[in-house]
Design an enzyme around this catalytic site. Structure first.
Site, PDB file in Angstrom:
ATOM      1  N   GLU A  58       0.744  -1.435   0.380  1.00 23.31           N
ATOM      2  CA  GLU A  58      -0.035   0.079  -0.099  1.00 23.31           C
ATOM      3  C   GLU A  58       0.663   1.477  -0.347  1.00 23.31           C
ATOM      4  O   GLU A  58       1.221   1.481   0.495  1.00 23.31           O
ATOM      5  CB  GLU A  58      -1.360   0.309   1.096  1.00 23.31           C
ATOM      6  CG  GLU A  58      -2.015   1.045   0.985  1.00 23.31           C
ATOM      7  CD  GLU A  58      -1.302   2.295   2.343  1.00 23.31           C
ATOM      8  OE1 GLU A  58      -1.472   3.718   1.462  1.00 23.31           O
ATOM      9  OE2 GLU A  58      -1.892   2.260   3.377  1.00 23.31           O
TER      10      GLU A  58
ATOM     11  N   CYS B   4      -1.300   8.649   2.910  1.00 21.47           N
ATOM     12  CA  CYS B   4      -0.869   7.983   1.818  1.00 21.47           C
ATOM     13  C   CYS B   4      -2.240   8.212   1.524  1.00 21.47           C
ATOM     14  O   CYS B   4      -2.506   8.328  -0.402  1.00 21.47           O
ATOM     15  CB  CYS B   4      -0.616   6.787   1.832  1.00 21.47           C
ATOM     16  SG  CYS B   4      -1.477   5.615   3.049  1.00 21.47           S
TER      17      CYS B   4
END
Length: 681
Positions: free
Chosen positions: A256, A295
């Site tokens: 990720e 993120c």
């Protein structure tokens, strides 16, 4: 004296000699140091594979779910200890809430997922089973079982608590021991978390180990039963993905990675619309929450060319009101970056971005962090850039400044906006702000190909929306391409990532024995005692009752229509029914369901306490006037959720397979009933 952080390896805390100093992001003072002692990763893996795995598999899915629930409660009760440490990372109270209470909430969410969606035992039957032979003696299905390996979770610096827990919860639920490796710069907060979890007494020994510092030769020692997950930069993810041992052993690897997420202001929105202000608010929030160190933060704000200056002005005004400084101050709304190295990295990336973009708001606009000693902190001004020709500017689609930085991009037409969104080469999340359902219907199927999650934001959703940047335990978190190509969370999906799927073939009786779930065609257990008269402990998979018969008459149809109010023509209009594909009047499907219940229900009190649902209901063949039906009731599945009622009586959940057949033996209705059944105690 500065705290020396310790790794938790082999059931003991390791580390007494200081190594790398870790400084407060707020004032630059030393907070802790890593330890100098080398970790024996052979010992760590051996401890996980023997002690950890044995302790986890001594429990079943339901028991592990209960342990997660207890841990979530314990962390919530001791959260202030973590808040005190979190302040050193530069996070405000609101930032830390997302990390700390979001982490505990994720444990609670997975406790609920395990309790509601997983069986007793350590095997999931991922049916339905299917016949593979003509006579019913050979069938096939799929099962999921614990991998009997170790999960290595490598986490980023921005969420030291949630980052560990959102990976650990599903792997723990799946029965997989974990070795967690937090980013070094904020590892002091993760260490505090693991100490708290260890202190609770709720962690099975060997189920969680902690690495402070380097992973050394850990990845070289893994095998094909293990799993590696990573959160961090796309560059590091790419390097780990091709680690020789990961490739050689075919070790599952989930990444990720940070991505250039976007928010699109749709062309139907004008400055007079509520959605216009929602867009500005969402971009500003994503720039300042966690100081933009997410993120999922909005890095590219894509705006119709005719509104670009209006959006820039509103964002500038909003950012100017953001007070930056020591999170301990009540007036501060944005803290520092996590480290001084991160501060330097963001500054360099902004410099590169400005070679093809203009500055709308930044340090030049009176940036002055508030609080004592902040001059030595890792603060960075909210920085808004503007690219008027984003189609001709590669840098704004390639370079990410992982901080409070976003770039406005002008577009002409929705198709160009979607093309700009795709230039990110894969993102974790995208937002479309629109008031027009037709615009959403056109844009989302196109944008979704490049994004792991899409938020459609309008005034209706705004009141309850969790926002662009908030991954939720029940929804997938991850994205294609640059975003890593993996996925986390997503409810039960995440647990299945840590289980091994296998196809299973055999006779129905053997498959039933393996799965703990009755399969039609398997051997039945019939006795004079009605299955509804048995307590939970006494019921066995396959306990069955074949009922007496009932002939359906016209009076039944008329009476049911009167009670239900259902006068559909197929039940009451003789002429129209004859012209239908069935060629005759038929009974209501729900009458068949009710009549079947009348055939198999045992009316006396207990042990069956309540019916709380039906699954897999199918009306297979019509029942006409004069047809005779009967039902077979079979104990299909038992789940011991280890709960008690207000009187202290234990309960379990039993799923019953029901087959309703007609006088020719043809199946007319098929379904599962879910009931609560009392235990003897």
């Amino acid at each position: 004296m500065t705290q020396i952080l310790q790794s938790f390896i082999g059931g003991r805390w390791l580390g007494a000699q200081a190594a790398q100093a870790l400084r407060s992001a707020v004032n630059g003072r030393p907070v802790a140091s890593t330890h100098a002692e080398a970790i024996d990763f052979g010992e760590a893996l051996q401890h996980a594979r023997t002690v950890g795995l044995a302790n986890l598999l001594a429990m079943d899915f339901q028991q592990r779910a209960q342990r997660l629930r207890a841990l979530a409660k314990y962390l919530a009760e001791h959260k202030e200890e973590l808040y005190a440490v979190s302040a050193h990372t530069g996070a405000t109270r609101a930032d830390s809430w997302v990390d700390i209470e979001g982490g505990a909430g994720t444990l609670a969410a997975y406790a609920g997922i395990g309790g509601n969606e997983l069986p007793s035992g350590n095997l999931v039957h991922e049916g339905p089973a299917m016949p593979l032979g003509k006579k019913g003696g050979f069938a096939g299905t799929h099962i999921l079982v614990p991998r009997r390996g170790v999960a290595v979770h490598i986490n980023a610096f921005n969420f030291p608590v949630w980052g560990l827990l959102e990976k650990w919860a599903p792997s723990f639920l799946a029965g997989m021991p974990c070795i967690g490796k937090p980013a070094t710069s904020t590892s002091y907060l993760t260490e505090a978390l693991v100490r708290l979890m260890h202190r609770s007494g709720l962690l099975p020994e060997g189920s969680l180990q902690l690495v402070i510092g380097s992973t050394g030769d850990l990845l070289d020692r893994l095998d094909g039963m293990d799993v590696v997950t990573f959160t961090g930069s796309a560059d590091t993810a790419a390097k780990l993905r091709v680690h020789p041992n990961i490739v050689r052993q075919s070790i599952p690897f989930n990444a990720e990675a940070d991505s250039l997420n976007c928010a699109i202001l749709a062309p139907d929105v004008t400055p007079d619309d509520e959605e216009f202000d929602l867009f500005v608010k969402e971009v500003a929030r994503e720039m300042t929450v966690k100081s933009g160190q997410k993120c999922t933060a909005i890095r590219r704000a894509i705006v119709p060319r005719q509104h670009i200056d209006a959006v820039a002005e509103k964002l500038r005004a909003r950012l100017a009101k953001t007070v930056v400084g020591d999170p301990a101050r009540e007036d501060v709304r944005m803290g520092a970056l996590a480290s001084h190295a991160q501060q330097a990295d963001v500054a360099e990336r902004v410099r590169l971005l400005m070679q093809g973009a203009e500055l709308v708001y930044g340090e030049r606009d009176g940036f002055a962090p508030q609080g004592e000693g902040v001059a030595e902190g890792a603060f960075f001004s909210p920085t808004l850039l503007l690219a008027r020709d984003p189609m001709g500017n590669d840098a704004v689609h390639d370079i990410e400044a992982f901080g409070p930085v976003s770039t406005l991009m002008a577009y002409d037409g929705l198709d160009e906006a979607l093309a700009l969104a795709a230039r990110g080469r894969g993102s974790l999340v995208g937002t479309l702000v629109t008031k027009d359902p037709a615009t959403a219907a056109k844009a989302i199927p196109i944008a979704a190909a490049h994004h792991g999650r899409m938020l459609v934001l309008d005034r209706e959703a705004a009141a309850e929306s969790t926002g662009h940047g908030s991954p939720l335990p029940f929804l997938k978190h991850g994205g294609p391409g640059r975003a890593g190509g993996g996925e986390e969370l997503g409810g039960l999906r995440a647990v299945k990532h840590y289980l091994q799927r296998a196809a299973l073939q055999g006779s129905p009786s053997m498959i039933a024995a393996v799965t703990g779930e009755y399969l039609r065609g398997a051997k039945l257990n019939e006795s004079e005692l009605h299955p509804f008269r048995k307590h939970f402990e006494d019921l066995a998979i396959g306990d069955s009752l074949l009922t007496h018969r009932r002939t359906v008459g016209e009076a039944d149809i008329v009476a049911f229509g009167g009670i239900s109010g259902d006068y559909f023509y197929m039940h009451f209009d003789e002429i129209a029914a004859k012209e239908s594909p069935f060629g005759k009047r038929i009974a209501h499907g729900y009458f068949v369901l009710s009549a079947a219940a009348g055939l198999f229900v045992s009316p006396a009190p207990g042990p069956v306490l309540a019916n709380y649902g039906l699954d897999t209901l199918r009306f297979v063949k019509p029942v006409g006037i004069g047809d005779t039906i009967r039902a077979r009731l079979t104990c299909k599945r038992k789940i011991d959720r280890q709960k008690k009622d207000a009187n202290g009586v234990g309960q379990g959940v039993v799923a019953w397979d029901v087959e309703v057949t007609n006088q020719d033996g043809d199946l007319v209705a098929s379904y599962d009933i879910l009931t609560l059944v009392a235990k003897r105690g």
